[in-house]
Design a protein around this motif. Structure first.
Motif, PDB file in Angstrom:
ATOM      1  N   ILE A  48      30.977  14.295 -14.291  1.00 37.48           N
ATOM      2  CA  ILE A  48      32.382  14.311 -14.727  1.00 37.48           C
ATOM      3  C   ILE A  48      32.474  13.888 -16.185  1.00 37.48           C
ATOM      4  CG2 ILE A  48      34.615  13.162 -14.462  1.00 37.48           C
ATOM      5  CD1 ILE A  48      34.114  13.129 -11.446  1.00 37.48           C
ATOM      6  N   ASN A  49      31.851  12.782 -16.530  1.00 35.62           N
ATOM      7  CA  ASN A  49      31.926  12.278 -17.899  1.00 35.62           C
ATOM      8  C   ASN A  49      31.239  13.211 -18.893  1.00 35.62           C
ATOM      9  OD1 ASN A  49      33.072   9.321 -18.279  1.00 35.62           O
ATOM     10  ND2 ASN A  49      32.141   9.397 -16.249  1.00 35.62           N
ATOM     11  N   SER A  50      30.059  13.700 -18.554  1.00 36.63           N
ATOM     12  CA  SER A  50      29.349  14.587 -19.484  1.00 36.63           C
ATOM     13  C   SER A  50      30.062  15.926 -19.600  1.00 36.63           C
ATOM     14  CB  SER A  50      27.899  14.783 -19.036  1.00 36.63           C
ATOM     15  OG  SER A  50      27.839  15.422 -17.770  1.00 36.63           O
ATOM     16  N   GLY A  51      30.643  16.399 -18.479  1.00 38.91           N
ATOM     17  CA  GLY A  51      31.331  17.679 -18.495  1.00 38.91           C
ATOM     18  C   GLY A  51      32.569  17.682 -19.379  1.00 38.91           C
ATOM     19  N   ILE A  52      33.321  16.588 -19.338  1.00 43.26           N
ATOM     20  CA  ILE A  52      34.519  16.479 -20.195  1.00 43.26           C
ATOM     21  C   ILE A  52      34.124  16.481 -21.667  1.00 43.26           C
ATOM     22  CG2 ILE A  52      36.314  14.874 -20.941  1.00 43.26           C
ATOM     23  CD1 ILE A  52      37.115  16.389 -18.468  1.00 43.26           C
ATOM     24  N   ALA A  53      33.095  15.705 -22.005  1.00 48.89           N
ATOM     25  CA  ALA A  53      32.642  15.662 -23.396  1.00 48.89           C
ATOM     26  C   ALA A  53      32.160  17.030 -23.856  1.00 48.89           C
ATOM     27  CB  ALA A  53      31.524  14.624 -23.547  1.00 48.89           C
ATOM     28  N   GLU A  54      31.464  17.731 -22.992  1.00 50.76           N
ATOM     29  CA  GLU A  54      30.962  19.052 -23.351  1.00 50.76           C
ATOM     30  C   GLU A  54      32.111  20.037 -23.572  1.00 50.76           C
ATOM     31  OE1 GLU A  54      27.923  22.502 -21.605  1.00 50.76           O
ATOM     32  OE2 GLU A  54      28.501  20.791 -20.350  1.00 50.76           O
ATOM     33  N   LYS A  55      33.096  20.007 -22.687  1.00 48.58           N
ATOM     34  CA  LYS A  55      34.208  20.956 -22.811  1.00 48.58           C
ATOM     35  C   LYS A  55      34.954  20.769 -24.119  1.00 48.58           C
ATOM     36  CE  LYS A  55      38.249  22.944 -20.712  1.00 48.58           C
ATOM     37  NZ  LYS A  55      38.876  23.410 -19.470  1.00 48.58           N
ATOM     38  N   TYR A  56      35.152  19.516 -24.526  1.00 45.33           N
ATOM     39  CA  TYR A  56      35.938  19.252 -25.736  1.00 45.33           C
ATOM     40  C   TYR A  56      35.060  19.025 -26.969  1.00 45.33           C
ATOM     41  CZ  TYR A  56      39.906  19.219 -22.671  1.00 45.33           C
ATOM     42  OH  TYR A  56      40.866  19.616 -21.768  1.00 45.33           O
ATOM     43  N   ARG A  57      33.785  19.450 -26.846  1.00 46.12           N
ATOM     44  CA  ARG A  57      32.848  19.369 -27.964  1.00 46.12           C
ATOM     45  C   ARG A  57      32.836  17.965 -28.569  1.00 46.12           C
ATOM     46  NH1 ARG A  57      33.937  25.183 -31.061  1.00 46.12           N
ATOM     47  NH2 ARG A  57      33.546  26.498 -29.222  1.00 46.12           N
ATOM     48  N   GLY A  58      32.851  17.008 -27.662  1.00 41.30           N
ATOM     49  CA  GLY A  58      32.866  15.613 -28.088  1.00 41.30           C
ATOM     50  C   GLY A  58      31.531  14.949 -27.849  1.00 41.30           C
ATOM     51  N   LEU A  59      31.565  13.645 -27.637  1.00 37.00           N
ATOM     52  CA  LEU A  59      30.364  12.841 -27.458  1.00 37.00           C
ATOM     53  C   LEU A  59      30.334  12.241 -26.062  1.00 37.00           C
ATOM     54  CD1 LEU A  59      30.429  10.959 -30.888  1.00 37.00           C
ATOM     55  CD2 LEU A  59      29.056  12.970 -30.288  1.00 37.00           C
ATOM     56  N   PHE A  60      29.146  12.162 -25.539  1.00 41.52           N
ATOM     57  CA  PHE A  60      28.946  11.517 -24.238  1.00 41.52           C
ATOM     58  C   PHE A  60      27.883  10.451 -24.401  1.00 41.52           C
ATOM     59  CE2 PHE A  60      26.131  11.525 -20.411  1.00 41.52           C
ATOM     60  CZ  PHE A  60      26.933  10.710 -19.639  1.00 41.52           C
ATOM     61  N   ASN A  61      28.255   9.205 -24.091  1.00 44.81           N
ATOM     62  CA  ASN A  61      27.341   8.064 -24.212  1.00 44.81           C
ATOM     63  C   ASN A  61      26.877   7.590 -22.844  1.00 44.81           C
ATOM     64  OD1 ASN A  61      27.895   8.104 -26.956  1.00 44.81           O
ATOM     65  ND2 ASN A  61      29.370   6.430 -26.859  1.00 44.81           N
ATOM     66  N   LEU A  62      25.650   7.146 -22.785  1.00 45.23           N
ATOM     67  CA  LEU A  62      25.143   6.410 -21.621  1.00 45.23           C
ATOM     68  C   LEU A  62      25.059   4.952 -22.033  1.00 45.23           C
ATOM     69  CD1 LEU A  62      23.785   6.266 -18.783  1.00 45.23           C
ATOM     70  CD2 LEU A  62      21.596   6.548 -19.977  1.00 45.23           C
ATOM     71  N   ARG A  63      25.781   4.088 -21.309  1.00 49.04           N
ATOM     72  CA  ARG A  63      25.777   2.657 -21.649  1.00 49.04           C
ATOM     73  C   ARG A  63      25.423   1.841 -20.414  1.00 49.04           C
ATOM     74  NH1 ARG A  63      30.950   1.647 -23.246  1.00 49.04           N
ATOM     75  NH2 ARG A  63      31.556   0.630 -21.316  1.00 49.04           N
ATOM     76  N   PHE A  64      24.330   1.136 -20.480  1.00 49.62           N
ATOM     77  CA  PHE A  64      23.923   0.292 -19.365  1.00 49.62           C
ATOM     78  C   PHE A  64      24.759  -0.985 -19.367  1.00 49.62           C
ATOM     79  CE2 PHE A  64      20.155   2.951 -19.926  1.00 49.62           C
ATOM     80  CZ  PHE A  64      19.938   3.349 -18.624  1.00 49.62           C
ATOM     81  N   ASP A  65      25.469  -1.218 -18.272  1.00 48.58           N
ATOM     82  CA  ASP A  65      26.333  -2.388 -18.148  1.00 48.58           C
ATOM     83  C   ASP A  65      25.499  -3.583 -17.684  1.00 48.58           C
ATOM     84  OD1 ASP A  65      28.520  -4.104 -17.821  1.00 48.58           O
ATOM     85  OD2 ASP A  65      28.709  -3.511 -15.717  1.00 48.58           O
ATOM     86  N   ASP A  66      24.737  -4.136 -18.610  1.00 49.83           N
ATOM     87  CA  ASP A  66      23.798  -5.223 -18.258  1.00 49.83           C
ATOM     88  C   ASP A  66      24.373  -6.581 -18.631  1.00 49.83           C
ATOM     89  OD1 ASP A  66      23.617  -4.683 -20.953  1.00 49.83           O
ATOM     90  OD2 ASP A  66      21.438  -4.807 -21.064  1.00 49.83           O
ATOM     91  N   THR A  67      25.435  -6.972 -17.922  1.00 46.32           N
ATOM     92  CA  THR A  67      26.086  -8.262 -18.193  1.00 46.32           C
ATOM     93  C   THR A  67      25.823  -9.292 -17.098  1.00 46.32           C
ATOM     94  OG1 THR A  67      28.126  -7.499 -17.126  1.00 46.32           O
ATOM     95  CG2 THR A  67      27.927  -7.161 -19.502  1.00 46.32           C
ATOM     96  N   ASN A  68      24.972  -8.957 -16.128  1.00 51.48           N
ATOM     97  CA  ASN A  68      24.676  -9.884 -15.033  1.00 51.48           C
ATOM     98  C   ASN A  68      23.166 -10.050 -14.911  1.00 51.48           C
ATOM     99  OD1 ASN A  68      24.514 -11.424 -12.760  1.00 51.48           O
ATOM    100  ND2 ASN A  68      25.394  -9.922 -11.376  1.00 51.48           N
TER     101      ASN A  68
END
Length: 558
Positions: A48-68
């Motif tokens: 879902i996240n990568s598809g939206i970025a691709e459709k709007y020629r935007g950016l898609f980030n992978l961010r590891f939520d390593d706060t624990n």
């Protein structure tokens, strides 16, 4: 490109673009916590996240939520990056970690303390829970809620320096202790933890909460649309409050989509961990799991998994899809691509009495009837063959269209044979061998005298057979768990296959005719092939029999 009228996320993004809400390109992110292995639910959110970025020629980030730091490990990061590469979903922005933002996040919490929007609380965890109230009882303000700004700032910095023990103090937002939304009752923004961080070591002694880190990491990372699953709907007011009080310009917008659950597939992280760590399963890549690694090892193709998630699409409501829908999607893809071969899972020997020993007849079989370019192959038929034990009965019921004493069937791609007798084990009564004769006039065509042959069975030459270990899997128990059922959810068979199967390598897929789709397991070694059944064939035995008989007659008449 206009929004898909069935995709509410795209509709909302179009509104933002039209209103000029952001001066930067569309940017989405996928923020998994590195405390386990990715499963099908992760892939759904990822697409879902990568598809939206691709459709709007935007950016898609992978961010590891390593706060624990208590539950996160480099092992899970490495596994996720491997899964991402295998899935072939590009990160068009960047790969980052929540822990990369720790210095900036601490500066933000200092600003919130200085502006009077956050304070240091001395309530112990059990006391804090009591003072917050519940859905029926409003919370009570902490006795430390009105501490002076200078004192709060001093305590915050001493917390960071490690002067206090876990649970002794926390940093809380000052919002509304009577709010019906529990997330707004002065939620914790920072807590003390004694564990060392897998990336930061012992540099930090306080760690941001998930809600605090998510909102500000999104803002610091340039995210425009924070797409997350439906359990975060009640967190959105806190997300917006934090960004507003920190005075971020063009703050990201949170939009929630319905979660995907698969009935018949275990996806719960705790249950998955229990299955793996208890030793019930062989690891996170066990083919019975719907982890990315488990599906990969079982034989699912990367593009099939991603395309299935895209086909499901987005909705505002949570959805539960039967695992049969996934299996049918996989089956359709494999039907078009997987080569056909013959294998016998429960072999019993069939001797053709009128074919001399040492003599061979070449039968012809299609490699894939769905692919005209796949061609055909020749298979040697010999005096001694293996057939399925289930394809023979001494005293069959009326509508048994396979082999029995005095009955005829067609060997797949070869001759019509007639059973002349069998031998049984004196101790068990099990069939130990079958005898038959073949009709040399029926190679690739119907009997010349018009006899109707309704059954078609597969076979393997005993002389040329390749030995296989074949693993068949049942579904795991639901989240409640049934350790005995889970431990016994695998059947291992010693099978025989036609010789071309020996050329297969780990990851290769094949349809064993009438049996299902299989993939070569990573446990395989030269001369010791191991295959997992990916999915069964859709048709029942009887439907398959009728269809194969009809196809045989059609080919013979053409």
């Amino acid at each position: 490109m206009p929004a898909d009228p069935n995709n509410f996320i795209e509709i909302e993004i179009e509104k933002d673009l039209e209103a000029g809400r952001f001066s930067r390109p569309v940017c989405t992110r996928f923020p998994p916590e590195p405390n386990g292995y990715w499963h099908l639910g992760h892939v759904f959110a990822l697409t879902i996240n990568s598809g939206i970025a691709e459709k709007y020629r935007g950016l898609f980030n992978l961010r590891f939520d390593d706060t624990n730091p208590a539950s996160e490990r480099q092992e899970f990061v490495d596994a996720a990056l491997e899964d991402l590469a295998w899935l072939g979903i590009p990160v068009t922005g960047k790969i980052v970690y929540a822990s990369d933002f720790f210095p900036g996040l601490f500066e933000i919490v200092e600003r919130l303390v200085l502006s009077g929007h956050a304070y240091v609380c001395d309530l112990a965890p059990d006391e804090l829970k009591e003072w917050r109230g519940d859905y029926h009882t409003p919370g009570r303000p902490s006795p430390y809620r009105e501490r002076a700004v200078e004192e709060n700032l001093d305590l915050l910095r001493r917390m960071r320096a490690g002067e206090f023990q876990p649970g002794e103090k926390s940093v809380r937002a000052k919002i509304d202790m009577t709010s019906p939304n529990m997330n707004l009752r002065d939620p914790i923004l920072y807590r003390i933890m004694s564990e060392e961080h897998y990336r930061q070591g012992g540099k930090w002694r306080i760690y941001p909460s998930y809600d605090f880190a998510q909102s500000f990491n999104d803002a610091l990372d340039g995210v425009t649309h924070s797409l997350c699953s439906s359990e975060f709907i009640s967190h959105r007011p806190l997300y917006d409050w934090l960004l507003e009080k920190a005075e971020f310009k063009e703050p990201p917008r949170q939009i929630e989509f319905g979660k995907l659950a698969i009935e018949g597939a275990v996806l719960g992280k705790r249950h998955l961990r229990r299955l793996v760590e208890s030793g019930v399963l062989g690891g996170w890549d066990d083919p019975r799991l719907f982890t990315v690694k488990g599906m990969r090892r079982r034989g699912f193709a990367a593009e099939t998994i991603a395309d299935f998630c895209r086909q499901v699409g987005v909705s505002k409501a949570d959805r539960t899809i039967d695992v049969k829908s996934l299996e049918q999607f996989v089956r359709q893809r494999l039907n078009a691509s997987a080569p056909r071969r013959m294998a016998v899972l429960k072999p019993v020997k069939l001797v053709l009495e009128n074919l001399p020993a040492g003599e061979e007849v070449l039968a012809r079989a299609e490699n894939n009837p769905e692919d005209a370019a796949a061609g055909a192959r020749e298979i040697a038929l010999t005096r001694e063959l293996f057939i399925e034990a289930d394809d023979f009965m001494i005293d069959p019921p009326k509508k048994f269209f396979r082999l029995a004493p005095g009955k005829e069937v067609r060997l797949r791609g070869a001759f019509v044979v007639k059973c002349t007798g069998c031998e049984t084990d004196p101790a068990t009564g099990a069939v130990a061998g079958i005898r038959a004769t073949y009709d040399p006039e029926t190679l690739g065509r119907n009997p010349p005298d018009g006899r109707k042959i309704r059954g078609v069975i597969h076979w393997v030459s005993a002389r040329h057979a390749v030995d296989l270990e074949v693993r068949l899997y049942d579904r795991l128990a639901n989240e409640g768990g049934d350790a005995a059922a889970d431990a016994n959810s695998i059947s291992i068979l010693r099978a025989k296959a036609e010789p071309s199967v020996a050329q297969m390598r780990p990851g290769d897929r094949v349809q064993f005719e009438r049996l299902g789709y299989f993939a070569v397991d990573s446990d395989s070694r030269p001369g010791a092939l191991v295959l997992n059944r990916i999915v069964t064939l859709k048709d029942s035995w009887s439907a398959m029999q009728a269809r194969e008989a009809g196809q045989s007659a059609d080919r013979a008449g053409s």
